[in-house]
Design a protein around this motif. Structure first.
Motif, PDB file in Angstrom:
ATOM      1  N   GLN D  35       0.986  -1.248  -0.045  1.00  0.00           N
ATOM      2  CA  GLN D  35       0.171   0.069  -0.043  1.00  0.00           C
ATOM      3  C   GLN D  35       0.712   1.421   0.097  1.00  0.00           C
ATOM      4  OE1 GLN D  35       1.454   1.011   3.464  1.00  0.00           O
ATOM      5  NE2 GLN D  35      -0.043   2.072   3.234  1.00  0.00           N
ATOM      6  N   HIS D  36       0.301   2.327  -0.406  1.00  0.00           N
ATOM      7  CA  HIS D  36       0.834   3.517  -0.463  1.00  0.00           C
ATOM      8  C   HIS D  36      -0.066   4.687   0.090  1.00  0.00           C
ATOM      9  CE1 HIS D  36       3.512   6.811  -1.689  1.00  0.00           C
ATOM     10  NE2 HIS D  36       2.800   7.152  -2.644  1.00  0.00           N
ATOM     11  N   VAL D  37       0.451   5.713   0.585  1.00  0.00           N
ATOM     12  CA  VAL D  37      -0.387   6.876   0.902  1.00  0.00           C
ATOM     13  C   VAL D  37       0.219   8.118   0.479  1.00  0.00           C
ATOM     14  CG1 VAL D  37      -1.377   8.155   2.663  1.00  0.00           C
ATOM     15  CG2 VAL D  37      -1.313   5.826   3.017  1.00  0.00           C
ATOM     16  N   ASP D  38       0.027   8.976  -0.444  1.00  0.00           N
ATOM     17  CA  ASP D  38       0.353  10.017  -0.824  1.00  0.00           C
ATOM     18  C   ASP D  38      -0.348  11.047   0.059  1.00  0.00           C
ATOM     19  OD1 ASP D  38       0.540  12.642  -1.880  1.00  0.00           O
ATOM     20  OD2 ASP D  38       0.914  12.034  -3.935  1.00  0.00           O
ATOM     21  N   LYS D  39       0.420  11.395   0.959  1.00  0.00           N
ATOM     22  CA  LYS D  39      -0.070  12.528   2.387  1.00  0.00           C
ATOM     23  C   LYS D  39      -0.495  13.721   1.816  1.00  0.00           C
ATOM     24  CE  LYS D  39       1.969   9.790   5.946  1.00  0.00           C
ATOM     25  NZ  LYS D  39       2.609  10.211   7.371  1.00  0.00           N
ATOM     26  N   GLU D  40       0.237  14.169   0.887  1.00  0.00           N
ATOM     27  CA  GLU D  40      -0.084  15.437   0.355  1.00  0.00           C
ATOM     28  C   GLU D  40      -1.248  15.696  -0.358  1.00  0.00           C
ATOM     29  OE1 GLU D  40       2.370  18.770  -2.403  1.00  0.00           O
ATOM     30  OE2 GLU D  40       3.641  17.118  -1.335  1.00  0.00           O
ATOM     31  N   ALA D  41      -1.528  14.600  -1.290  1.00  0.00           N
ATOM     32  CA  ALA D  41      -2.745  14.606  -2.115  1.00  0.00           C
ATOM     33  C   ALA D  41      -3.767  13.862  -1.138  1.00  0.00           C
ATOM     34  CB  ALA D  41      -2.578  13.721  -3.264  1.00  0.00           C
ATOM     35  N   GLY D  42      -3.557  13.068  -0.362  1.00  0.00           N
ATOM     36  CA  GLY D  42      -4.610  12.536   0.653  1.00  0.00           C
ATOM     37  C   GLY D  42      -5.102  11.262   0.064  1.00  0.00           C
ATOM     38  N   VAL D  43      -4.392  10.817  -0.809  1.00  0.00           N
ATOM     39  CA  VAL D  43      -4.741   9.515  -1.379  1.00  0.00           C
ATOM     40  C   VAL D  43      -4.312   8.160  -1.000  1.00  0.00           C
ATOM     41  CG1 VAL D  43      -5.273   8.555  -3.552  1.00  0.00           C
ATOM     42  CG2 VAL D  43      -5.301  10.790  -3.597  1.00  0.00           C
ATOM     43  N   PHE D  44      -5.004   7.327  -0.831  1.00  0.00           N
ATOM     44  CA  PHE D  44      -4.521   5.923  -0.366  1.00  0.00           C
ATOM     45  C   PHE D  44      -4.584   4.779  -1.677  1.00  0.00           C
ATOM     46  CE2 PHE D  44      -5.778   1.540   0.816  1.00  0.00           C
ATOM     47  CZ  PHE D  44      -4.842   1.093   1.854  1.00  0.00           C
ATOM     48  N   PHE D  45      -3.516   4.265  -1.672  1.00  0.00           N
ATOM     49  CA  PHE D  45      -3.137   3.089  -2.822  1.00  0.00           C
ATOM     50  C   PHE D  45      -3.071   1.585  -2.267  1.00  0.00           C
ATOM     51  CE2 PHE D  45      -1.904   7.213  -4.186  1.00  0.00           C
ATOM     52  CZ  PHE D  45      -2.271   7.436  -5.524  1.00  0.00           C
ATOM     53  N   MET D  46      -3.629   0.779  -2.876  1.00  0.00           N
ATOM     54  CA  MET D  46      -3.320  -0.753  -2.413  1.00  0.00           C
ATOM     55  C   MET D  46      -3.526  -1.464  -3.379  1.00  0.00           C
ATOM     56  SD  MET D  46      -4.470  -2.782   1.151  1.00  0.00           S
ATOM     57  CE  MET D  46      -6.272  -2.636   0.693  1.00  0.00           C
ATOM     58  N   ARG D  47      -2.360  -2.659  -3.506  1.00  0.00           N
ATOM     59  CA  ARG D  47      -2.713  -3.404  -4.388  1.00  0.00           C
ATOM     60  C   ARG D  47      -2.352  -5.135  -3.616  1.00  0.00           C
ATOM     61  NH1 ARG D  47       0.616  -7.311  -6.919  1.00  0.00           N
ATOM     62  NH2 ARG D  47       0.162  -7.752  -9.326  1.00  0.00           N
ATOM     63  N   LEU D  48      -3.340  -6.083  -3.812  1.00  0.00           N
ATOM     64  CA  LEU D  48      -3.374  -7.309  -3.199  1.00  0.00           C
ATOM     65  C   LEU D  48      -3.434  -8.256  -4.115  1.00  0.00           C
ATOM     66  CD1 LEU D  48      -6.035  -5.350  -1.563  1.00  0.00           C
ATOM     67  CD2 LEU D  48      -5.244  -7.077   0.163  1.00  0.00           C
ATOM     68  N   GLU D  49      -2.897  -9.548  -4.046  1.00  0.00           N
ATOM     69  CA  GLU D  49      -3.096 -10.667  -4.432  1.00  0.00           C
ATOM     70  C   GLU D  49      -3.761 -11.896  -3.452  1.00  0.00           C
ATOM     71  OE1 GLU D  49       0.445 -12.319  -6.548  1.00  0.00           O
ATOM     72  OE2 GLU D  49       1.067 -10.179  -7.521  1.00  0.00           O
ATOM     73  N   SER D  50      -4.871 -12.370  -3.752  1.00  0.00           N
ATOM     74  CA  SER D  50      -5.392 -13.221  -2.786  1.00  0.00           C
ATOM     75  C   SER D  50      -5.680 -14.599  -3.602  1.00  0.00           C
ATOM     76  CB  SER D  50      -6.621 -12.514  -2.111  1.00  0.00           C
ATOM     77  OG  SER D  50      -7.184 -13.420  -1.267  1.00  0.00           O
ATOM     78  N   GLU D  51      -5.220 -15.730  -2.963  1.00  0.00           N
ATOM     79  CA  GLU D  51      -5.628 -17.070  -3.510  1.00  0.00           C
ATOM     80  C   GLU D  51      -6.732 -17.647  -2.890  1.00  0.00           C
ATOM     81  OE1 GLU D  51      -0.986 -18.498  -4.501  1.00  0.00           O
ATOM     82  OE2 GLU D  51      -2.189 -19.105  -2.786  1.00  0.00           O
ATOM     83  N   PHE D  52      -7.664 -18.169  -3.634  1.00  0.00           N
ATOM     84  CA  PHE D  52      -8.850 -18.834  -2.778  1.00  0.00           C
ATOM     85  C   PHE D  52      -8.920 -20.271  -3.303  1.00  0.00           C
ATOM     86  CE2 PHE D  52      -9.753 -14.358  -3.675  1.00  0.00           C
ATOM     87  CZ  PHE D  52     -10.348 -14.018  -2.619  1.00  0.00           C
ATOM     88  N   THR D  53      -8.909 -21.178  -2.345  1.00  0.00           N
ATOM     89  CA  THR D  53      -8.854 -22.675  -2.563  1.00  0.00           C
ATOM     90  C   THR D  53     -10.255 -23.111  -3.169  1.00  0.00           C
ATOM     91  OG1 THR D  53      -9.009 -22.927  -0.390  1.00  0.00           O
ATOM     92  CG2 THR D  53      -6.900 -23.207  -1.428  1.00  0.00           C
ATOM     93  N   ASN D  54     -11.299 -22.498  -2.440  1.00  0.00           N
ATOM     94  CA  ASN D  54     -12.746 -22.902  -2.809  1.00  0.00           C
ATOM     95  C   ASN D  54     -12.877 -22.034  -3.923  1.00  0.00           C
ATOM     96  OD1 ASN D  54     -12.412 -24.057  -0.274  1.00  0.00           O
ATOM     97  ND2 ASN D  54     -14.058 -22.761   0.423  1.00  0.00           N
ATOM     98  N   GLY D  55     -14.052 -22.623  -4.881  1.00  0.00           N
ATOM     99  CA  GLY D  55     -14.263 -21.957  -6.017  1.00  0.00           C
ATOM    100  C   GLY D  55     -15.067 -21.013  -5.583  1.00  0.00           C
ATOM    101  N   ILE D  56     -15.008 -19.412  -6.052  1.00  0.00           N
ATOM    102  CA  ILE D  56     -15.911 -18.572  -5.919  1.00  0.00           C
ATOM    103  C   ILE D  56     -16.259 -17.971  -7.086  1.00  0.00           C
ATOM    104  CG2 ILE D  56     -14.708 -17.823  -3.924  1.00  0.00           C
ATOM    105  CD1 ILE D  56     -13.425 -15.489  -5.411  1.00  0.00           C
ATOM    106  N   SER D  57     -17.666 -17.122  -6.955  1.00  0.00           N
ATOM    107  CA  SER D  57     -18.082 -16.743  -8.224  1.00  0.00           C
ATOM    108  C   SER D  57     -17.514 -15.291  -8.260  1.00  0.00           C
ATOM    109  CB  SER D  57     -19.553 -16.519  -8.057  1.00  0.00           C
ATOM    110  OG  SER D  57     -19.976 -15.449  -8.710  1.00  0.00           O
ATOM    111  N   LEU D  58     -16.797 -14.854  -9.512  1.00  0.00           N
ATOM    112  CA  LEU D  58     -16.217 -13.559  -9.527  1.00  0.00           C
ATOM    113  C   LEU D  58     -17.225 -12.460  -9.806  1.00  0.00           C
ATOM    114  CD1 LEU D  58     -13.586 -12.158  -9.873  1.00  0.00           C
ATOM    115  CD2 LEU D  58     -13.475 -12.426 -12.275  1.00  0.00           C
TER     116      LEU D  58
END
Lengths: 282, 282, 282, 282
Positions: D35-58
């Motif tokens: 994650q990253h926060v641009d404090k001056e601009a007040g914006v939050f950024f995040m990137r996640l990768e998540s694995e799912f062992t059970n089938g899920i509906s996208l």
């Protein structure tokens, strides 16, 4: 108040969620979070910085963290309060470039540490200590008096409540007597691109081999010489036209930069050691 | 006409003066001169490029140079006429990245060589050779048939009058049988920052050691594995977040760049080997 | 005795031969020779180092060189005797990192100069000068008193027979009044990768543009701001996660390294300026 | 199944906790979070990768994410399913080095994209497309026929359902007609260290200025020429001894590397654009 939290534990689902939920309930605002999973080793690592606008009790925070989070996930963890400067001892021998570099950064306020003393097995660099008005202890060191010298060193380290040691081109091997008191808390600078050219006279060895790039490596000191966990490395190009003297001159700049970066990372609590390697948070 | 002259000889006063005077009297205009003295070894090295507006006989030029200059200073020397493309054989196994890189440069006219053939101990990359319409010889290689395979290789090299060989990730050890026919004329790319991590699986070893920088090294092949004179090296930063797979991916780009630079230097006659090191003229 | 000779002149055949022949007849042994031809501009450049075992008269050597060589080829030339330390003045404002770096190198004997004084438009860094026992002149500088200040500067420079000036983060524009007395003898460090981000606050501009690499540039000062001949540049990677404060901290290390390299090159007589560019001999 | 989630939103406390809790309840195992926060601009950024062992509906996952998380925090977000290759069009003119580099990576399976076609305003590189058996569309482009040419381009892009475009040294300005259909989805390689030397003939300009380092920059195309958000940059050292031709040759290698890295980052969903800058997750 701002806290920095370092965590490592066996990897499993839910850790990030639990920790961030814990901080949220404590009214913490996470301003930094980075995590890493070593899938092969099955280990999870995380570093967080959290700000608290309300006053909180660090003691009860620690206790709650241990009971509610750390125990469940079998964490190794540490929590640091911002703004407390660690005490750093510098060990040197005869070369002054790394010493000058560290003291200049210290004097500028760039390096947020206290430096209670400089210690050396020679008297040569006492003038540098004097320039910066830092106590300089001359503790001679030879095979015959190793034990006494080490006891003297331990006494000074204890008296001044030293948190970590920087070997700024200290040309003596540090023995387990000291290492065991400061595990992963002694930072060395080796003047080669490790694991190439470990041991004595690496620039001479690099010159003889005819490499086109030389390097410097900063690492935590362990019992095996020049084989501890690497914190930082950098390199510079050389050519046939450079003499050994040129290698040494170019290397000085590398050593200064690489050592100071490693010290910065250590002071900012951005390093975790495991399996003789480091996780370095950016 | 333009000639490139490479010289090495015992160091003494007057060499540059004599050589440049010789060229001046031949109506040559020196457009490049670089020299180097290894003071410890007492050896002098020089590379010159000289243009001649009048037609000259290369044969008589060589004879005159030998009698008037080279003999007096006990020179090892070579003179190359510009514009004659050397014949380069490429040996590969299963990885295609260095091969693609070399062939792309060849096809663009960037690499001024002829490529009479590609040779491999596997059939995997014949499709790349086909894409670029270059003959591909599949010469299986195992311990049992080493001798036959090497004879087959030597036959192909001789038939096609190959000047030098590039091992573009050829995963077999080249034996003295071949090396002795092509002394300092076989260029290998090793996927580590030599002398660190010589031998097999260097990325795995680098990963295990926890280095913060990986490298690639191009060198002339000698009998001792990965210990020949280094031509070119380069590095890339890595971190704890990179897997072995990431090391390999980053390394591929290093390997391509370092190998192609080494080939360029060799083709441009910018390398001299001595004492298992190289002088690389810029 | 050892002499270093720098030459530039219109390109034509025979120059190298003539110069090396001249040195041979003077019983000189050439230990370094590098030359460069700018074909487009038609200019020839050469740098030589020659050792003389017999005593020679520098005065008559110069005269002979001028009459026998320099005049014929319309050379601009200079001859320096080894071991004579040039006098370097350092101008600073409030930042101490470049000053500390230069003085540490000076104190170690790494930088072969004399430093008669440090001059500043602020009193802030007098404590650093005191640490290294070097005179510190505080010469206030504002638009209103520019002329008086510059006269004071010129007086100090003349009194101490200063050979060249280093602007170690001197935050004032140096006017032609000074530049004309020290043409290509004032070395500045600019904290960007010129020509990007010339002028004030380059780190802020770089941050705003979102570059992934920052730089520092050392150049000779000319009338046009940040547009003089570049001596040395270097860069460091940055990312979105770095604040302007991080840029500045990373930049400090670049500035120190780049400025010190430029000073080394100047002191070693390895720079020639022409067409607002530099030839830098290696 | 594995999902990659990109988020940006106004910064506030609790975001990480909410998102990770959401994933935990969906039985997701987070294998990457930055994650990253641009404090001056007040914006939050995040990137996640998540694995799912059970089938899920996208589809239901997206709906739940939108209702339970995204709306509350006013997120801009995107969710990508692993293993679906984006469709990449390559635009070229006459230089083949970047094209060869991209196609070699594609053919090796290193670059996980589909390449439905190559488009050019010249017929010169059709032979490269033929080597790799990829359709090549020759769409002439001059001022007079700009509108028709752009309509032809848009038709091809639509027909082949192109996700993003790579300008691999495409020597035409791409107009808003195309840019507006592919906002932050057109990747260009510029052959200079931007913002230095924007526009035409940057190597010539760099040579004239006498820089000691050249660079290449990959960026998303916006309406202002060479001024879009920078994705990746790299540099190489040069000296007075390099001609413009040498700059161009050195630059080719930079261009290939920098462009391929930018394409990799884009394909791996590691880029977020805001304020004409990029957040690049490592």
């Amino acid at each position: 108040m701002k806290l920095t939290i370092l965590i490592s534990c066996p990897d499993q689902a839910g850790i990030i969620s639990s920790v961030t939920q814990f901080l949220f309930l404590k009214n913490g605002n996470i301003v930094y979070l980075d995590q890493h999973v070593d899938k092969e080793a099955g280990v999870f690592f995380m570093r967080l910085e959290s700000e608290f606008t309300n006053g909180i009790s660090l003691t009860s925070f620690r206790t709650d963290f241990e009971h509610n989070i750390a125990n469940e996930y079998q964490m190794e963890w540490s929590i640091y309060e911002d703004g407390i400067k660690p005490k750093m001892a510098i060990f040197v021998s005869k070369y002054n470039h790394c010493l000058y570099d560290l003291l200049s950064r210290y004097n500028s306020g760039e390096l947020e540490v206290e430096i209670p003393f400089i210690l050396s097995n020679h008297d040569d660099l006492s003038y540098v200590a004097a320039q910066f008005e830092i106590p300089y202890f001359y503790v001679p060191f030879t095979k015959d008096i190793r034990s006494e010298a080490e006891q003297e060193q331990l006494k000074l380290l204890a008296e001044h409540q030293i948190d970590f040691i920087v070997l700024a081109r200290y040309m003596q091997i540090v023995s387990p007597t000291i290492i065991n008191v400061y595990p992963h808390k002694i930072i060395n600078i080796h003047h080669s691109f490790l694991p190439a050219f470990a041991g004595a006279k690496p620039y001479h060895a690099a010159f003889k081999r005819g490499v086109k790039i030389i390097g410097a490596t900063s690492h935590y000191v362990t019992e095996e010489l020049d084989a501890g966990p690497i914190i930082e490395q950098d390199v510079a190009t050389v050519s046939h036209s450079h003499s050994i003297k040129d290698f040494i001159a170019k290397g000085r700049d590398l050593e200064k930069i690489v050592l100071s970066r490693a010290v910065h990372l250590h002071v900012a609590r951005k390093t975790i050691v495991y399996n003789n390697k480091t996780v370095i948070f950016s």
